[in-house]
Design a protein around this motif. Sequence first.
Motif, PDB file in Angstrom:
ATOM      1  N   PHE A  99      66.413  36.233  59.313  1.00 33.15           N
ATOM      2  CA  PHE A  99      66.594  36.221  57.863  1.00 33.15           C
ATOM      3  C   PHE A  99      66.133  34.888  57.281  1.00 33.15           C
ATOM      4  CE2 PHE A  99      68.991  35.542  53.975  1.00 33.15           C
ATOM      5  CZ  PHE A  99      68.863  36.764  53.330  1.00 33.15           C
ATOM      6  N   ILE A 100      66.518  33.791  57.931  1.00 27.57           N
ATOM      7  CA  ILE A 100      66.112  32.459  57.469  1.00 27.57           C
ATOM      8  C   ILE A 100      64.602  32.283  57.599  1.00 27.57           C
ATOM      9  CG2 ILE A 100      66.325  29.989  57.961  1.00 27.57           C
ATOM     10  CD1 ILE A 100      69.270  30.597  58.695  1.00 27.57           C
ATOM     11  N   ALA A 101      64.041  32.785  58.702  1.00 30.33           N
ATOM     12  CA  ALA A 101      62.583  32.704  58.876  1.00 30.33           C
ATOM     13  C   ALA A 101      61.865  33.506  57.799  1.00 30.33           C
ATOM     14  CB  ALA A 101      62.190  33.200  60.260  1.00 30.33           C
ATOM     15  N   GLY A 102      62.420  34.660  57.423  1.00 29.71           N
ATOM     16  CA  GLY A 102      61.838  35.448  56.338  1.00 29.71           C
ATOM     17  C   GLY A 102      61.891  34.726  55.013  1.00 29.71           C
ATOM     18  N   ALA A 103      63.000  34.021  54.763  1.00 32.57           N
ATOM     19  CA  ALA A 103      63.120  33.250  53.528  1.00 32.57           C
ATOM     20  C   ALA A 103      62.102  32.122  53.492  1.00 32.57           C
ATOM     21  CB  ALA A 103      64.539  32.701  53.395  1.00 32.57           C
ATOM     22  N   LEU A 104      61.923  31.446  54.619  1.00 30.18           N
ATOM     23  CA  LEU A 104      60.936  30.364  54.680  1.00 30.18           C
ATOM     24  C   LEU A 104      59.511  30.896  54.553  1.00 30.18           C
ATOM     25  CD1 LEU A 104      62.518  28.137  57.470  1.00 30.18           C
ATOM     26  CD2 LEU A 104      62.471  27.714  55.002  1.00 30.18           C
ATOM     27  N   ALA A 105      59.255  32.060  55.155  1.00 31.92           N
ATOM     28  CA  ALA A 105      57.921  32.662  55.027  1.00 31.92           C
ATOM     29  C   ALA A 105      57.658  33.092  53.592  1.00 31.92           C
ATOM     30  CB  ALA A 105      57.802  33.863  55.966  1.00 31.92           C
ATOM     31  N   GLY A 106      58.674  33.574  52.903  1.00 33.12           N
ATOM     32  CA  GLY A 106      58.509  33.947  51.500  1.00 33.12           C
ATOM     33  C   GLY A 106      58.213  32.743  50.629  1.00 33.12           C
ATOM     34  N   LEU A 107      58.901  31.637  50.905  1.00 27.12           N
ATOM     35  CA  LEU A 107      58.665  30.409  50.141  1.00 27.12           C
ATOM     36  C   LEU A 107      57.267  29.853  50.410  1.00 27.12           C
ATOM     37  CD1 LEU A 107      59.710  28.098  48.346  1.00 27.12           C
ATOM     38  CD2 LEU A 107      60.567  27.021  50.428  1.00 27.12           C
ATOM     39  N   ALA A 108      56.897  29.778  51.676  1.00 29.52           N
ATOM     40  CA  ALA A 108      55.573  29.262  52.032  1.00 29.52           C
ATOM     41  C   ALA A 108      54.469  30.170  51.487  1.00 29.52           C
ATOM     42  CB  ALA A 108      55.450  29.129  53.545  1.00 29.52           C
ATOM     43  N   LEU A 120      62.291  33.347  43.257  1.00 27.57           N
ATOM     44  CA  LEU A 120      61.175  32.533  42.772  1.00 27.57           C
ATOM     45  C   LEU A 120      60.456  33.155  41.573  1.00 27.57           C
ATOM     46  CD1 LEU A 120      59.614  31.325  46.134  1.00 27.57           C
ATOM     47  CD2 LEU A 120      60.922  29.978  44.493  1.00 27.57           C
ATOM     48  N   THR A 121      60.655  34.441  41.329  1.00 30.60           N
ATOM     49  CA  THR A 121      59.977  35.078  40.200  1.00 30.60           C
ATOM     50  C   THR A 121      60.625  34.730  38.871  1.00 30.60           C
ATOM     51  OG1 THR A 121      61.298  37.087  40.449  1.00 30.60           O
ATOM     52  CG2 THR A 121      59.118  37.046  41.507  1.00 30.60           C
ATOM     53  N   SER A 122      61.876  34.336  38.897  1.00 25.85           N
ATOM     54  CA  SER A 122      62.537  34.008  37.629  1.00 25.85           C
ATOM     55  C   SER A 122      62.099  32.625  37.148  1.00 25.85           C
ATOM     56  CB  SER A 122      64.057  34.045  37.814  1.00 25.85           C
ATOM     57  OG  SER A 122      64.450  33.062  38.740  1.00 25.85           O
ATOM     58  N   SER A 123      61.973  32.502  35.856  1.00 26.69           N
ATOM     59  CA  SER A 123      61.572  31.208  35.302  1.00 26.69           C
ATOM     60  C   SER A 123      62.816  30.345  35.098  1.00 26.69           C
ATOM     61  CB  SER A 123      60.825  31.390  33.987  1.00 26.69           C
ATOM     62  OG  SER A 123      61.670  32.003  33.044  1.00 26.69           O
ATOM     63  N   ARG A 124      62.624  29.059  35.163  1.00 25.56           N
ATOM     64  CA  ARG A 124      63.730  28.117  34.981  1.00 25.56           C
ATOM     65  C   ARG A 124      63.841  27.751  33.512  1.00 25.56           C
ATOM     66  NH1 ARG A 124      62.313  23.703  39.302  1.00 25.56           N
ATOM     67  NH2 ARG A 124      62.953  22.496  37.511  1.00 25.56           N
ATOM     68  N   SER A 125      64.910  27.040  33.161  1.00 21.50           N
ATOM     69  CA  SER A 125      65.124  26.679  31.753  1.00 21.50           C
ATOM     70  C   SER A 125      64.049  25.721  31.241  1.00 21.50           C
ATOM     71  CB  SER A 125      66.510  26.055  31.590  1.00 21.50           C
ATOM     72  OG  SER A 125      66.621  24.905  32.409  1.00 21.50           O
ATOM     73  N   LEU A 138      46.288  34.251  49.789  1.00 24.22           N
ATOM     74  CA  LEU A 138      46.993  35.524  49.655  1.00 24.22           C
ATOM     75  C   LEU A 138      46.930  36.304  50.959  1.00 24.22           C
ATOM     76  CD1 LEU A 138      48.378  37.754  47.979  1.00 24.22           C
ATOM     77  CD2 LEU A 138      46.101  38.485  47.269  1.00 24.22           C
ATOM     78  N   LEU A 139      45.746  36.353  51.548  1.00 26.39           N
ATOM     79  CA  LEU A 139      45.588  37.047  52.819  1.00 26.39           C
ATOM     80  C   LEU A 139      46.396  36.370  53.919  1.00 26.39           C
ATOM     81  CD1 LEU A 139      44.153  39.325  54.325  1.00 26.39           C
ATOM     82  CD2 LEU A 139      42.280  37.751  54.755  1.00 26.39           C
ATOM     83  N   LEU A 140      46.381  35.054  53.945  1.00 24.88           N
ATOM     84  CA  LEU A 140      47.158  34.304  54.929  1.00 24.88           C
ATOM     85  C   LEU A 140      48.656  34.542  54.759  1.00 24.88           C
ATOM     86  CD1 LEU A 140      47.119  32.152  57.202  1.00 24.88           C
ATOM     87  CD2 LEU A 140      47.291  30.441  55.396  1.00 24.88           C
ATOM     88  N   ALA A 141      49.137  34.552  53.523  1.00 26.31           N
ATOM     89  CA  ALA A 141      50.558  34.776  53.263  1.00 26.31           C
ATOM     90  C   ALA A 141      50.988  36.176  53.685  1.00 26.31           C
ATOM     91  CB  ALA A 141      50.857  34.553  51.787  1.00 26.31           C
ATOM     92  N   LEU A 142      50.172  37.175  53.371  1.00 27.34           N
ATOM     93  CA  LEU A 142      50.516  38.547  53.758  1.00 27.34           C
ATOM     94  C   LEU A 142      50.431  38.757  55.265  1.00 27.34           C
ATOM     95  CD1 LEU A 142      48.901  40.623  50.879  1.00 27.34           C
ATOM     96  CD2 LEU A 142      51.323  40.211  51.305  1.00 27.34           C
ATOM     97  N   LEU A 143      49.448  38.147  55.913  1.00 25.65           N
ATOM     98  CA  LEU A 143      49.356  38.259  57.373  1.00 25.65           C
ATOM     99  C   LEU A 143      50.526  37.556  58.053  1.00 25.65           C
ATOM    100  CD1 LEU A 143      45.534  37.805  58.051  1.00 25.65           C
ATOM    101  CD2 LEU A 143      46.909  39.868  58.331  1.00 25.65           C
ATOM    102  N   GLY A 144      50.946  36.421  57.516  1.00 25.88           N
ATOM    103  CA  GLY A 144      52.105  35.729  58.077  1.00 25.88           C
ATOM    104  C   GLY A 144      53.371  36.550  57.932  1.00 25.88           C
ATOM    105  N   ALA A 145      53.552  37.160  56.767  1.00 25.21           N
ATOM    106  CA  ALA A 145      54.729  38.005  56.548  1.00 25.21           C
ATOM    107  C   ALA A 145      54.696  39.228  57.463  1.00 25.21           C
ATOM    108  CB  ALA A 145      54.802  38.436  55.084  1.00 25.21           C
TER     109      ALA A 145
END
Length: 133
Positions: free
Chosen positions: A24-33, A84-89, A46-53
């Motif tokens: 679960f933690i590795a998935g969270a880190l992969a999502g952030l990266a 990460l999709t939500s915008s901050r104040s 984009l291709l690198l991120a999807l292949l890593g996931a």
Amino acid sequence: MSTSERSIGEPLRPGRIALLVALFIAGALAGLAGALVQGGLFPGGLLLALLGAAGLFHGGSRLTGGKSGALAPGGGWLLTVLLLTSSRSEGDFVFAAGLGSYVYLLGGITLAVICATVGSVQQPDRSATRLGR
């Protein structure tokens, strides 16, 4: 008893729980990266991120021998990406409103579902396939 033979009502062992938490933690880190890489190095990022996931989801499924190995990192990935999709104040955000962001979001979810659905299907033992022999 293998993981595929484990009954539904049997409690999880501490080692398996630790493995699923680590995935679960590795998935969270992969999502952030992946969120950072997919926008910065388009289209290769984009291709690198999807292949890593996909590698993490499939590897988790193979490691645990079941669907939970793909669902744990998929859940971590999804939680991180949704946060990460939500915008901050201040008005800052990680995902721009472009094609690459949507492909990353939908592609990652699709890959997690595919890896959890297909999983690692174990073939029956050779002696069990033919009862007459």
